[in-house]
Scaffold this motif. Structure first.
Motif, PDB file in Angstrom:
ATOM      1  N   MET A  37       0.130 -29.829 -37.045  1.00 37.75           N
ATOM      2  CA  MET A  37       0.065 -28.769 -36.054  1.00 37.75           C
ATOM      3  C   MET A  37      -0.042 -27.436 -36.779  1.00 37.75           C
ATOM      4  O   MET A  37       0.360 -27.305 -37.944  1.00 37.75           O
ATOM      5  CB  MET A  37       1.287 -28.782 -35.131  1.00 37.75           C
TER       6      MET A  37
ATOM      7  N   VAL B  32      -0.407 -22.833 -36.067  1.00 38.03           N
ATOM      8  CA  VAL B  32      -0.365 -21.661 -35.200  1.00 38.03           C
ATOM      9  C   VAL B  32      -1.389 -20.656 -35.708  1.00 38.03           C
ATOM     10  O   VAL B  32      -1.455 -20.381 -36.914  1.00 38.03           O
ATOM     11  CB  VAL B  32       1.041 -21.025 -35.190  1.00 38.03           C
TER      12      VAL B  32
ATOM     13  N   LEU C  89      -1.621 -22.509 -30.282  1.00 36.97           N
ATOM     14  CA  LEU C  89      -1.060 -23.684 -30.936  1.00 36.97           C
ATOM     15  C   LEU C  89      -2.097 -24.799 -30.957  1.00 36.97           C
ATOM     16  O   LEU C  89      -2.765 -25.060 -29.954  1.00 36.97           O
ATOM     17  CB  LEU C  89       0.194 -24.136 -30.188  1.00 36.97           C
TER      18      LEU C  89
ATOM     19  N   MET D   7       1.364 -24.293 -24.041  1.00 32.79           N
ATOM     20  CA  MET D   7       2.815 -24.236 -24.066  1.00 32.79           C
ATOM     21  C   MET D   7       3.300 -23.288 -22.971  1.00 32.79           C
ATOM     22  O   MET D   7       2.868 -22.133 -22.898  1.00 32.79           O
ATOM     23  CB  MET D   7       3.304 -23.759 -25.439  1.00 32.79           C
TER      24      MET D   7
ATOM     25  N   ALA E 151       2.830 -19.093 -29.475  1.00 34.99           N
ATOM     26  CA  ALA E 151       3.689 -19.724 -30.479  1.00 34.99           C
ATOM     27  C   ALA E 151       3.844 -18.817 -31.688  1.00 34.99           C
ATOM     28  O   ALA E 151       2.966 -18.003 -32.005  1.00 34.99           O
ATOM     29  CB  ALA E 151       3.101 -21.071 -30.901  1.00 34.99           C
TER      30      ALA E 151
ATOM     31  N   ASP F 174       5.910 -20.320 -34.600  1.00 34.01           N
ATOM     32  CA  ASP F 174       6.141 -21.233 -35.721  1.00 34.01           C
ATOM     33  C   ASP F 174       6.141 -22.666 -35.200  1.00 34.01           C
ATOM     34  O   ASP F 174       6.325 -22.904 -33.998  1.00 34.01           O
ATOM     35  CB  ASP F 174       7.483 -20.922 -36.385  1.00 34.01           C
ATOM     36  N   VAL F 175       5.943 -23.626 -36.111  1.00 33.58           N
ATOM     37  CA  VAL F 175       5.910 -25.035 -35.729  1.00 33.58           C
ATOM     38  C   VAL F 175       6.379 -25.881 -36.899  1.00 33.58           C
ATOM     39  O   VAL F 175       6.189 -25.509 -38.068  1.00 33.58           O
ATOM     40  CB  VAL F 175       4.486 -25.459 -35.291  1.00 33.58           C
ATOM     41  N   ASP F 176       7.010 -27.011 -36.594  1.00 34.42           N
ATOM     42  CA  ASP F 176       7.460 -27.935 -37.629  1.00 34.42           C
ATOM     43  C   ASP F 176       7.315 -29.356 -37.099  1.00 34.42           C
ATOM     44  O   ASP F 176       7.807 -29.678 -36.021  1.00 34.42           O
ATOM     45  CB  ASP F 176       8.911 -27.653 -38.004  1.00 34.42           C
ATOM     46  N   CYS F 177       6.619 -30.215 -37.859  1.00 38.16           N
ATOM     47  CA  CYS F 177       6.363 -31.593 -37.445  1.00 38.16           C
ATOM     48  C   CYS F 177       7.290 -32.554 -38.170  1.00 38.16           C
ATOM     49  O   CYS F 177       7.559 -32.394 -39.372  1.00 38.16           O
ATOM     50  CB  CYS F 177       4.912 -31.989 -37.750  1.00 38.16           C
TER      51      CYS F 177
ATOM     52  N   SER G  28       7.728 -32.972 -32.740  1.00 40.60           N
ATOM     53  CA  SER G  28       7.449 -31.657 -33.313  1.00 40.60           C
ATOM     54  C   SER G  28       8.257 -30.610 -32.562  1.00 40.60           C
ATOM     55  O   SER G  28       8.539 -30.768 -31.371  1.00 40.60           O
ATOM     56  CB  SER G  28       5.952 -31.327 -33.213  1.00 40.60           C
TER      57      SER G  28
ATOM     58  N   ILE H  41       8.457 -26.388 -31.743  1.00 39.32           N
ATOM     59  CA  ILE H  41       7.703 -25.142 -31.761  1.00 39.32           C
ATOM     60  C   ILE H  41       8.604 -23.991 -31.347  1.00 39.32           C
ATOM     61  O   ILE H  41       9.414 -24.123 -30.430  1.00 39.32           O
ATOM     62  CB  ILE H  41       6.488 -25.200 -30.805  1.00 39.32           C
TER      63      ILE H  41
ATOM     64  N   PRO I 135       4.442 -29.818 -24.706  1.00 39.11           N
ATOM     65  CA  PRO I 135       5.664 -29.198 -25.220  1.00 39.11           C
ATOM     66  C   PRO I 135       6.623 -28.855 -24.089  1.00 39.11           C
ATOM     67  O   PRO I 135       6.218 -28.294 -23.075  1.00 39.11           O
ATOM     68  CB  PRO I 135       5.141 -27.928 -25.912  1.00 39.11           C
TER      69      PRO I 135
END
Length: 375
Positions: A233, A235, A241, A269, A279, A281-284, A289, A291, A332
């Motif tokens: 993912m 941004v 996103l 989102m 968005a 930030d994002v972390d998988c 995941s 966001i 999301p």
């Protein structure tokens, strides 16, 4: 932090690592584990000023302040983005979980290498706890019977030379693929293409970083990205996103169906009021995941099963007192009553700076004065 190891960068640009080093992911030139943080000096990395670091399942990526990217650890599938020499000793146990449906194969290889007694042709099935204990024991037996010295340059940090002339500013090490970001907002990927997680329009493995051209063609500038387990993912500079890779159970916000997205797809989102937000930030992870919205709200795609529940977002859709907002399944979902900005002091609030005491030899001025007074 990766699957079994961690790394940190000091304010001076030195990099440290600790944890399991069985695949060379600690970067100390061998495959030994380290309980305490140790500075990485192998490959002359201590001469570089490190800007940021990312740990994957069994590999590590580091970006220097000069815009170079260094990699080390298990190079299988091309996650290192460079050529490498093989390990002197087989690391079959380290491959468990890296190939589709290879869990049993990995466990079997570990047992063989650890010289386990022969098993019946059709052993009784093990429950989950017994299976986990068997895999752990096989891993421990394997380590006990193999030397941790290894001359493979997978154990040594090396620069990704194919990126010479490109200033890299960020990296994300996933389960079996890697993402790299340059200073112009272009994204590069390498490693396993399972599920389309490289974003290159197919599921082929790439041994060297390849630019994701669909983002370039759409003039999308990326500012943040994350590589998970066969999912990715990112941004954009406008707060949009994007997700690609496996879409199972809503893990990247593109629906619950079992499918693959081989190029970046825009992910909508919404907040609790049904208004579309941007968005930040994002972390998988493995099957989900997280966001961060520009307004500080936290949103989650997919889900991790707890208390015997299956992974995925379907279980979270059933109404209960802790359920998320009513949004389409597989998208999301905002976590209620949680905002990261509310946990920080207001920007306009004056914060009194703490006084730093001057040093006098081994004693602080304040401490020395109290000592002389007999306090």
């Amino acid at each position: 932090a990766g699957e079994l190891h961690s790394s940190a960068v000091s304010s001076d640009g030195d990099i440290y690592s600790w944890g399991d080093g069985f695949c060379g992911q600690l970067g100390h030139g061998d495959r030994r584990p380290h309980v305490l943080p140790q500075q990485i000096k192998a490959g002359n990395l201590d001469d570089e000023a490190i800007a940021n670091v990312s740990c994957g399942a069994r590999h590590t990526l580091a970006v220097t302040e000069d815009g170079e990217c260094w990699s080390w650890g298990l190079g299988h599938f091309g996650v290192l983005g460079r050529s490498y020499t093989p390990f002197e000793h087989a690391a079959d146990a380290a491959m468990a979980g890296f190939v589709e449906n290879d869990e049993n194969e990995g466990a079997g290889a570990a047992e063989h290498m650890a010289q386990q007694p022969a098993q019946p042709a059709e052993p009784a099935p093990l429950n989950d706890d017994e299976q986990q204990r068997a895999e752990l024991q096989a891993h421990l037996d394997l380590i006990a019977n193999l030397t941790l010295e290894d001359s493979s340059n997978q154990c040594i940090p090396m620069k990704i030379e194919s990126l010479d002339g490109i200033r890299i500013v960020g990296s994300s090490a996933g389960h079996r693929h890697s993402l790299l970001l340059d200073d112009e907002g272009a994204l590069y990927s390498c490693g396993s293409g399972v599920g389309g997680c490289l974003g290159l329009g197919d599921e082929q493995t790439q041994m060297h970083p390849m630019k994701i051209m669909s983002l370039v063609d759409e003039r999308i500038r990326i500012i943040q990205m994350s590589a998970g387990c066969d999912i990715s993912m990112a941004v954009s500079s406008t707060g949009s996103l994007y997700g690609w890779g496996k879409t199972n159970d809503g893990r990247i916000g593109l629906g619950l169906q079992v499918s693959h997205a081989t190029i970046p797809c825009k992910v909508d989102m919404m907040n609790e009021q049904g208004k579309q937000i941007k968005a930040a930030d994002v972390d998988c992870g493995y099957v989900h995941s997280v966001i961060v919205g520009l307004d500080g709200t936290i949103h989650m795609c997919g889900g991790v099963g707890i208390d015997g529940e299956a992974d995925g977002q379907a279980a979270a859709n059933e109404p209960n007192e802790n359920s998320f907002s009513n949004e389409p399944q597989g998208t999301p979902r905002q976590i209620p009553d949680f905002n990261i900005w509310h946990r920080q002091e207001e920007p306009n609030e004056e914060v009194e700076k703490k006084k730093k005491y001057q040093k006098y030899g081994k004693y602080e001025v304040r401490g020395r004065a109290k000592m002389l007074q007999g306090d």
